[in-house]
Design an enzyme around this catalytic site. Structure first.
Site, PDB file in Angstrom:
ATOM      1  N   CYS A  83      15.524  -9.835 -16.639  1.00 38.96           N
ATOM      2  CA  CYS A  83      16.078 -10.009 -15.292  1.00 38.96           C
ATOM      3  C   CYS A  83      15.112  -9.467 -14.225  1.00 38.96           C
ATOM      4  O   CYS A  83      14.530  -8.398 -14.388  1.00 38.96           O
ATOM      5  CB  CYS A  83      17.419  -9.281 -15.202  1.00 38.96           C
ATOM      6  N   CYS A 106      18.093  -2.934 -10.879  1.00 36.03           N
ATOM      7  CA  CYS A 106      19.266  -2.066 -11.070  1.00 36.03           C
ATOM      8  C   CYS A 106      18.894  -0.921 -12.032  1.00 36.03           C
ATOM      9  O   CYS A 106      18.592  -1.180 -13.206  1.00 36.03           O
ATOM     10  CB  CYS A 106      20.433  -2.867 -11.619  1.00 36.03           C
ATOM     11  N   CYS A 120      20.203  -0.566 -15.671  1.00 37.49           N
ATOM     12  CA  CYS A 120      20.357  -1.750 -16.525  1.00 37.49           C
ATOM     13  C   CYS A 120      19.225  -1.958 -17.526  1.00 37.49           C
ATOM     14  O   CYS A 120      18.060  -2.118 -17.155  1.00 37.49           O
ATOM     15  CB  CYS A 120      20.511  -2.999 -15.665  1.00 37.49           C
ATOM     16  N   CYS A 142      34.444 -13.204 -21.608  1.00 35.12           N
ATOM     17  CA  CYS A 142      33.583 -13.066 -20.430  1.00 35.12           C
ATOM     18  C   CYS A 142      32.119 -13.271 -20.808  1.00 35.12           C
ATOM     19  O   CYS A 142      31.588 -12.576 -21.672  1.00 35.12           O
ATOM     20  CB  CYS A 142      33.771 -11.681 -19.820  1.00 35.12           C
ATOM     21  N   CYS A 144      35.980 -15.750 -18.071  1.00 34.95           N
ATOM     22  CA  CYS A 144      35.367 -14.998 -16.978  1.00 34.95           C
ATOM     23  C   CYS A 144      33.856 -15.166 -17.109  1.00 34.95           C
ATOM     24  O   CYS A 144      33.336 -15.345 -18.209  1.00 34.95           O
ATOM     25  CB  CYS A 144      35.747 -13.527 -17.128  1.00 34.95           C
ATOM     26  N   CYS A 149      36.991  -9.944 -10.228  1.00 36.41           N
ATOM     27  CA  CYS A 149      36.839  -8.737 -11.036  1.00 36.41           C
ATOM     28  C   CYS A 149      35.695  -7.949 -10.410  1.00 36.41           C
ATOM     29  O   CYS A 149      34.551  -8.409 -10.421  1.00 36.41           O
ATOM     30  CB  CYS A 149      36.511  -9.133 -12.481  1.00 36.41           C
ATOM     31  N   ARG A 161      40.231  -1.546 -15.351  1.00 35.94           N
ATOM     32  CA  ARG A 161      39.596  -1.745 -16.658  1.00 35.94           C
ATOM     33  C   ARG A 161      38.759  -0.531 -17.059  1.00 35.94           C
ATOM     34  O   ARG A 161      37.816  -0.144 -16.349  1.00 35.94           O
ATOM     35  CB  ARG A 161      38.709  -2.993 -16.617  1.00 35.94           C
TER      36      ARG A 161
HETATM   37  N1  SAM Z   1      23.350  -9.952 -13.833  1.00 37.63           N
HETATM   38  C1  SAM Z   1      24.669 -10.009 -13.351  1.00 37.63           C
HETATM   39  C2  SAM Z   1      24.940  -9.008 -12.265  1.00 37.63           C
HETATM   40  O1  SAM Z   1      24.246  -8.012 -12.170  1.00 37.63           O
HETATM   41  O2  SAM Z   1      25.879  -9.253 -11.503  1.00 37.63           O
HETATM   42  C3  SAM Z   1      25.717  -9.874 -14.430  1.00 37.63           C
HETATM   43  C4  SAM Z   1      25.560  -8.878 -15.559  1.00 37.63           C
HETATM   44  S1  SAM Z   1      25.504  -7.160 -15.109  1.00 37.63           S
HETATM   45  C5  SAM Z   1      24.887  -6.437 -16.584  1.00 37.63           C
HETATM   46  C6  SAM Z   1      27.197  -6.699 -14.927  1.00 37.63           C
HETATM   47  C7  SAM Z   1      27.525  -5.255 -14.606  1.00 37.63           C
HETATM   48  O3  SAM Z   1      27.412  -4.450 -15.763  1.00 37.63           O
HETATM   49  C8  SAM Z   1      26.690  -4.525 -13.585  1.00 37.63           C
HETATM   50  O4  SAM Z   1      27.016  -4.838 -12.274  1.00 37.63           O
HETATM   51  C9  SAM Z   1      27.023  -3.080 -13.884  1.00 37.63           C
HETATM   52  O5  SAM Z   1      28.130  -2.656 -13.106  1.00 37.63           O
HETATM   53  C10 SAM Z   1      27.393  -3.099 -15.368  1.00 37.63           C
HETATM   54  N2  SAM Z   1      26.382  -2.372 -16.154  1.00 37.63           N
HETATM   55  C11 SAM Z   1      25.154  -2.812 -16.476  1.00 37.63           C
HETATM   56  N3  SAM Z   1      24.471  -1.889 -17.169  1.00 37.63           N
HETATM   57  C12 SAM Z   1      25.294  -0.825 -17.310  1.00 37.63           C
HETATM   58  C13 SAM Z   1      25.153   0.460 -17.922  1.00 37.63           C
HETATM   59  N4  SAM Z   1      24.019   0.834 -18.510  1.00 37.63           N
HETATM   60  N5  SAM Z   1      26.200   1.311 -17.888  1.00 37.63           N
HETATM   61  C14 SAM Z   1      27.352   0.934 -17.262  1.00 37.63           C
HETATM   62  N6  SAM Z   1      27.532  -0.256 -16.672  1.00 37.63           N
HETATM   63  C15 SAM Z   1      26.520  -1.127 -16.673  1.00 37.63           C
HETATM   64  C1  DTB Z   2      31.508  -4.611 -16.184  1.00 29.77           C
HETATM   65  O1  DTB Z   2      31.945  -4.031 -15.179  1.00 29.77           O
HETATM   66  N1  DTB Z   2      31.063  -4.008 -17.271  1.00 29.77           N
HETATM   67  C2  DTB Z   2      30.601  -4.960 -18.250  1.00 29.77           C
HETATM   68  C3  DTB Z   2      30.971  -6.311 -17.601  1.00 29.77           C
HETATM   69  N2  DTB Z   2      31.453  -5.921 -16.312  1.00 29.77           N
HETATM   70  C4  DTB Z   2      30.007  -7.402 -17.530  1.00 29.77           C
HETATM   71  C5  DTB Z   2      29.169  -4.793 -18.634  1.00 29.77           C
HETATM   72  C6  DTB Z   2      28.825  -3.410 -19.127  1.00 29.77           C
HETATM   73  C7  DTB Z   2      27.432  -3.416 -19.587  1.00 29.77           C
HETATM   74  C8  DTB Z   2      27.016  -2.139 -20.221  1.00 29.77           C
HETATM   75  C9  DTB Z   2      25.600  -2.135 -20.636  1.00 29.77           C
HETATM   76  C10 DTB Z   2      25.217  -3.193 -21.631  1.00 29.77           C
HETATM   77  O2  DTB Z   2      25.926  -3.378 -22.658  1.00 29.77           O
HETATM   78  O3  DTB Z   2      24.185  -3.840 -21.450  1.00 29.77           O
HETATM   79 FE1  SF4 Z   3      19.883  -8.018 -13.732  1.00 31.27          FE
HETATM   80 FE2  SF4 Z   3      21.022  -6.016 -15.005  1.00 31.27          FE
HETATM   81 FE3  SF4 Z   3      20.919  -5.986 -12.354  1.00 31.27          FE
HETATM   82 FE4  SF4 Z   3      22.529  -7.780 -13.613  1.00 31.27          FE
HETATM   83  S1  SF4 Z   3      22.735  -5.550 -13.623  1.00 31.27           S
HETATM   84  S2  SF4 Z   3      21.133  -8.163 -11.906  1.00 31.27           S
HETATM   85  S3  SF4 Z   3      21.286  -8.153 -15.461  1.00 31.27           S
HETATM   86  S4  SF4 Z   3      19.143  -5.905 -13.750  1.00 31.27           S
END
Ligand code: SAM
Ligand code: DTB
Ligand code: SF4
Length: 335
Positions: A54, A58, A61, A98, A130, A190, A262
């Protein structure tokens, strides 16, 4: 019954968050029972349909290409595999499926066409579908709605004040705009955030303030505990005390009484007793299945066993609002 309000002040939310914990949890439990069947938990299964690579930054992430994590960028999962995962999730008691993609935004390309087709197929299987695909424009939101999409996940992650310490490649405004597009297309929203990214208590309150003052509350509010992943800038972030997480859940329940709260990422590191407290404080939804997007989550079987011990059961799909009829303990949980 607690009124659903969209005009909360920071002071009001802070006063709720700061109550003696024993009173806060009790009040949240009362609100929860007025608005929901407190024995029901909605189970949603995640599948990462496009993992890693990506372009965003973030800090939490593992899928951001710029960080050196164990997650490798992979092409989109093929449609048959997605459908098979949805069938397994349904058989295990999930009412929602989802699909997540490591995209900054949706592009009008063949990959999006495929997502739209899969949304139709999984909806026809009787599941709430979702997606969480990054930013969406109005037309894309409408296309997903026409395909039957039930909900769209797009998080604000933290307070507006703390946001640019965590992400710089897209703005809070961008996120609000996507939420608007989703809402206007008639898709269930959501939207939540992450606790434990080094933010102050006021940032957790600020996140809840922003979400609870949206024109309409999101139908679902995921509260994630940071999963600190090696290679991300937050890899060494100290774990936040569980009690702050619990306060966030309870406060979300009180200020958004009609929303599903959630209990999201971070359950793998929580004891069952801690999760029990979250359910008591008004959480009524979880991600189920042994993987979130890239990180581990409890197995279906252990969650089902846990819910049975708690006298709780999984919620049927497409069920709206207050459902306070008497329930027969765990009778929808598959053996
Ligand atoms: N790329 C899309 C976005 O950012 O909207 C969708 C997937 S993204 C991984 C969805 C959500 O997962 C993020 O907004 C964040 O709130 C959550 N998330 C991602 N990595 C995480 C982590 N290491 N711990 C907790 N929540 C996480
Ligand atoms: C949300 O709030 N939490 C989920 C879902 N929406 C997409 C994702 C959590 C991701 C946690 C880190 C991972 O597994 O990569
Ligand atoms: Fe990309 Fe992760 Fe940010 Fe979603 S949360 S935009 S997958 S870097």
């Amino acid at each position: 019954m607690a009124e659903v309000r969209n005009n909360w002040t920071r002071e009001e939310i802070a006063a709720i968050y700061d109550k003696p914990l024993i009173d806060l949890v009790f009040e949240a439990a009362k609100v929860h029972r007025e608005h929901f069947d407190h024995r029901e938990v909605q189970m949603s299964t995640l599948l990462s349909i496009k993992t890693g690579g990506c372009p965003e930054d973030c800090s939490y992430c593992p899928q951001a290409a710029r960080y050196h994590t164990d997650v490798k960028g992979t092409p989109m999962v093929n449609v048959n595999e997605i459908i098979e995962s949805a069938m397994i999730a349904k058989a295990n008691g999930s009412s929602r499926f989802c699909m997540g993609a490591a995209w900054r935004e949706v592009k009008d390309n063949v990959q999006f066409d495929r997502v739209v087709d899969v949304v139709k197929t999984v909806t026809d299987m009787g599941m709430e579908v979702c997606c969480t695909l990054g930013m969406l424009n109005e037309k894309q939101a409408e296309r997903l709605k026409e395909a039957g999409l039930y909900a769209y996940n797009h998080n604000l992650d933290t307070s507006p004040e703390y946001y640019d310490k965590i992400i710089t490649t897209r703005t809070y405004e961008d996120r609000l705009k996507t939420l608007d597009n989703v809402r206007n297309a008639g898709i269930s929203v959501c939207c939540g955030g992450i606790v434990g990214m080094g933010e102050e208590k006021m940032d957790r309150i600020g996140l809840l303030l922003t979400i609870s003052n949206l024109p309409k509350h999101p139908e679902s509010v995921p509260i994630n505990a940071l999963v600190a992943v090696e290679g991300t800038p937050l890899e060494n972030q100290d774990k936040i005390p569980f009690w702050e997480f619990l306060r966030t859940i309870a406060t979300a329940r009180i200020v958004m009484p009609d929303s599903m709260v959630r209990l999201s990422a971070g359950r793998q590191e929580m004891s069952e007793s801690e999760q029990f407290l979250c359910f008591l404080a008004g959480a009524n939804s979880i991600f189920a299945g042994d993987k979130l997007l890239t990180t581990p989550n409890p197995e279906f079987s252990s969650d089902l066993a846990m819910l049975q011990v708690f006298g709780m059961k999984n919620r049927a799909p497409f069920k709206e609002g207050k459902t306070c009829q008497s329930v027969n303990s765990a009778d929808e949980i598959p053996a």
